[in-house]
Design a protein around this motif. Sequence first.
Motif, PDB file in Angstrom:
ATOM      1  N   VAL A 110     -12.108 -34.804   2.420  1.00  0.00           N
ATOM      2  CA  VAL A 110     -12.248 -34.527   0.984  1.00  0.00           C
ATOM      3  C   VAL A 110     -11.756 -35.710   0.158  1.00  0.00           C
ATOM      4  O   VAL A 110     -12.365 -36.092  -0.838  1.00  0.00           O
ATOM      5  N   ALA A 111     -10.625 -36.281   0.590  1.00  0.00           N
ATOM      6  CA  ALA A 111     -10.109 -37.447  -0.134  1.00  0.00           C
ATOM      7  C   ALA A 111     -10.902 -38.672   0.313  1.00  0.00           C
ATOM      8  O   ALA A 111     -10.945 -39.016   1.489  1.00  0.00           O
ATOM      9  N   THR A 144     -20.498 -33.708  -8.347  1.00  0.00           N
ATOM     10  CA  THR A 144     -19.302 -33.319  -9.097  1.00  0.00           C
ATOM     11  C   THR A 144     -19.716 -32.873 -10.501  1.00  0.00           C
ATOM     12  O   THR A 144     -20.356 -33.637 -11.245  1.00  0.00           O
ATOM     13  N   GLN A 197     -18.291 -47.809  -3.425  1.00  0.00           N
ATOM     14  CA  GLN A 197     -18.614 -47.748  -4.872  1.00  0.00           C
ATOM     15  C   GLN A 197     -18.216 -49.059  -5.548  1.00  0.00           C
ATOM     16  O   GLN A 197     -18.955 -49.629  -6.350  1.00  0.00           O
ATOM     17  N   CYS A 248     -14.898 -39.069 -11.650  1.00  0.00           N
ATOM     18  CA  CYS A 248     -13.694 -38.242 -11.447  1.00  0.00           C
ATOM     19  C   CYS A 248     -12.913 -38.779 -10.251  1.00  0.00           C
ATOM     20  O   CYS A 248     -13.493 -39.349  -9.322  1.00  0.00           O
ATOM     21  N   GLY A 249     -11.615 -38.541 -10.252  1.00  0.00           N
ATOM     22  CA  GLY A 249     -10.773 -38.835  -9.086  1.00  0.00           C
ATOM     23  C   GLY A 249     -10.823 -40.299  -8.699  1.00  0.00           C
ATOM     24  O   GLY A 249     -10.770 -41.202  -9.544  1.00  0.00           O
ATOM     25  N   SER A 250     -10.952 -40.554  -7.413  1.00  0.00           N
ATOM     26  CA  SER A 250     -10.935 -41.935  -6.920  1.00  0.00           C
ATOM     27  C   SER A 250     -12.108 -42.739  -7.456  1.00  0.00           C
ATOM     28  O   SER A 250     -11.997 -43.949  -7.645  1.00  0.00           O
ATOM     29  N   ALA A 251     -13.222 -42.069  -7.680  1.00  0.00           N
ATOM     30  CA  ALA A 251     -14.384 -42.791  -8.210  1.00  0.00           C
ATOM     31  C   ALA A 251     -14.044 -43.360  -9.596  1.00  0.00           C
ATOM     32  O   ALA A 251     -14.457 -44.473  -9.947  1.00  0.00           O
ATOM     33  N   LEU A 285     -20.380 -42.759 -11.343  1.00  0.00           N
ATOM     34  CA  LEU A 285     -19.977 -43.057  -9.959  1.00  0.00           C
ATOM     35  C   LEU A 285     -19.639 -41.751  -9.270  1.00  0.00           C
ATOM     36  O   LEU A 285     -18.834 -40.970  -9.776  1.00  0.00           O
ATOM     37  N   SER A 286     -20.204 -41.525  -8.099  1.00  0.00           N
ATOM     38  CA  SER A 286     -19.863 -40.292  -7.376  1.00  0.00           C
ATOM     39  C   SER A 286     -20.257 -40.425  -5.907  1.00  0.00           C
ATOM     40  O   SER A 286     -21.394 -40.790  -5.609  1.00  0.00           O
ATOM     41  N   GLN A 287     -19.333 -40.121  -5.023  1.00  0.00           N
ATOM     42  CA  GLN A 287     -19.656 -40.120  -3.597  1.00  0.00           C
ATOM     43  C   GLN A 287     -20.682 -39.022  -3.317  1.00  0.00           C
ATOM     44  O   GLN A 287     -21.743 -39.270  -2.790  1.00  0.00           O
ATOM     45  N   SER A 288     -20.351 -37.808  -3.729  1.00  0.00           N
ATOM     46  CA  SER A 288     -21.197 -36.646  -3.415  1.00  0.00           C
ATOM     47  C   SER A 288     -22.442 -36.567  -4.291  1.00  0.00           C
ATOM     48  O   SER A 288     -23.464 -36.030  -3.881  1.00  0.00           O
ATOM     49  N   GLY A 289     -22.307 -37.053  -5.514  1.00  0.00           N
ATOM     50  CA  GLY A 289     -23.402 -36.905  -6.485  1.00  0.00           C
ATOM     51  C   GLY A 289     -23.508 -35.480  -7.013  1.00  0.00           C
ATOM     52  O   GLY A 289     -24.482 -35.137  -7.688  1.00  0.00           O
TER      53      GLY A 289
HETATM   54  C1  BG6 Z   1     -12.117 -35.146  -5.523  1.00  0.00           C
HETATM   55  C2  BG6 Z   1     -11.810 -35.905  -4.246  1.00  0.00           C
HETATM   56  O1  BG6 Z   1     -12.107 -33.780  -5.330  1.00  0.00           O
HETATM   57  O2  BG6 Z   1     -13.365 -35.573  -6.042  1.00  0.00           O
HETATM   58  C3  BG6 Z   1     -11.757 -37.394  -4.570  1.00  0.00           C
HETATM   59  O3  BG6 Z   1     -10.593 -35.490  -3.698  1.00  0.00           O
HETATM   60  C4  BG6 Z   1     -13.077 -37.822  -5.214  1.00  0.00           C
HETATM   61  O4  BG6 Z   1     -11.504 -38.130  -3.387  1.00  0.00           O
HETATM   62  C5  BG6 Z   1     -13.408 -36.929  -6.418  1.00  0.00           C
HETATM   63  O5  BG6 Z   1     -12.948 -39.139  -5.633  1.00  0.00           O
HETATM   64  C6  BG6 Z   1     -14.769 -37.205  -7.008  1.00  0.00           C
HETATM   65  O6  BG6 Z   1     -15.794 -36.913  -6.071  1.00  0.00           O
HETATM   66  P1  BG6 Z   1     -17.205 -37.589  -6.117  1.00  0.00           P
HETATM   67  O7  BG6 Z   1     -17.987 -36.938  -4.996  1.00  0.00           O
HETATM   68  O8  BG6 Z   1     -17.789 -37.318  -7.458  1.00  0.00           O
HETATM   69  O9  BG6 Z   1     -17.017 -39.064  -5.880  1.00  0.00           O
END
Ligand code: BG6
Length: 331
Positions: free
Chosen positions: A150-151, A104, A159, A52-55, A98-102
């Motif tokens: 958050v962004a 989403t 990633q 999702c999003g930037s990922a 792909l996920s920063q937080s893991g």
């Molecule tokens: C959004 C963020 O809410 O979630 C983005 O604003 C991010 O920056 C996206 O890429 C996905 O999050 P994640 O933790 O799954 O990489």
Amino acid sequence: KGGYDHFMLKEIMEQPRAVKATMAPRIRGNDIVLDDADMDMHGIRKIIITACGSAYYAGCAAKYAIEALCRIPVSVELASELRYCNPLIGEDTLLIALSQSGETADTIAALREGKSRGARTLAIVNVVGSTVAKIADWCLYTWAGPEIAVATTKGYTTQLTALYLFALHTAKQLNTVDDATYRSMLSALKALPKQLQQALDMNPEIPQLAKKYHKAKSMFFIGRNTDYAVALEGALKMKEISYLHAEAYAAGELKHGTIALIEDKQPVVALCCNDAITEKTMSNIVEVKARGAEVLAVAPRGNGRILSLADDMIFVPQVNPLFSAVVEIVP
Ligand code: BG6
């Protein structure tokens, strides 16, 4: 905040160190050693990246490197769509989440969906022990350190770096690159942290450019190939952080309708870091300039023609086109 006004700025500045942390434990001499020794790509006929999003946009940028090096077709799917589309996933599919937080929700659901259909699964995640990391068969932690804003910034760049390592490792495993190409790609990868630092250092006038452009009502980001993937993430950041409407366009597609929106003083950010396709993007710069656009180009130093066409420039170091997105996104 380490002396910075915002966590986001701190995290932007941390990118050279974060990318180094993603790579360093996995490059041993001339070998790339991934965390799971049993990660075998033989028999994989297609790769789906979901996020999702930037990922998601990191996946869009990495697709070019994976396909070029591994010769396996890659599709990049929004997790919120993949989970509801009865996807064509089977045992010959590698699903990369792909996920920063893991954490989403849509990414977790898409990963579960892929697993239930028999795919082999790889998580590329920053947060250790997160749900995505736990569900997937294999995991590559990005080791970016905590991301508070958050962004995402260093989340995205790490990633992408992890995907480049995966691509080159797989190419060697499947014998889809010769030794000389492998070695030159590996040294291009090793150069990235230093080039990220250069990208941060070489544009002290960015705050002035922001002052000039921030009053615009909307912005276009144009590019082709990997530059287009960077345009997508650039436009998302502009919207999310500046509350300014932005749209990314594949530069060659502008003429099919959208160019009607380019009027006097319309800011257009032209991404020109992929040498192989820069000439083509330059022809699109000429088109938008003819309609009165104000062009801010992002390019390596030394291309006199871009310099003479653009109203403003942001410079980045020259990077191998397969990996240029990770440096180009920084400014
Ligand atoms: C959004 C963020 O809410 O979630 C983005 O604003 C991010 O920056 C996206 O890429 C996905 O999050 P994640 O933790 O799954 O990489």
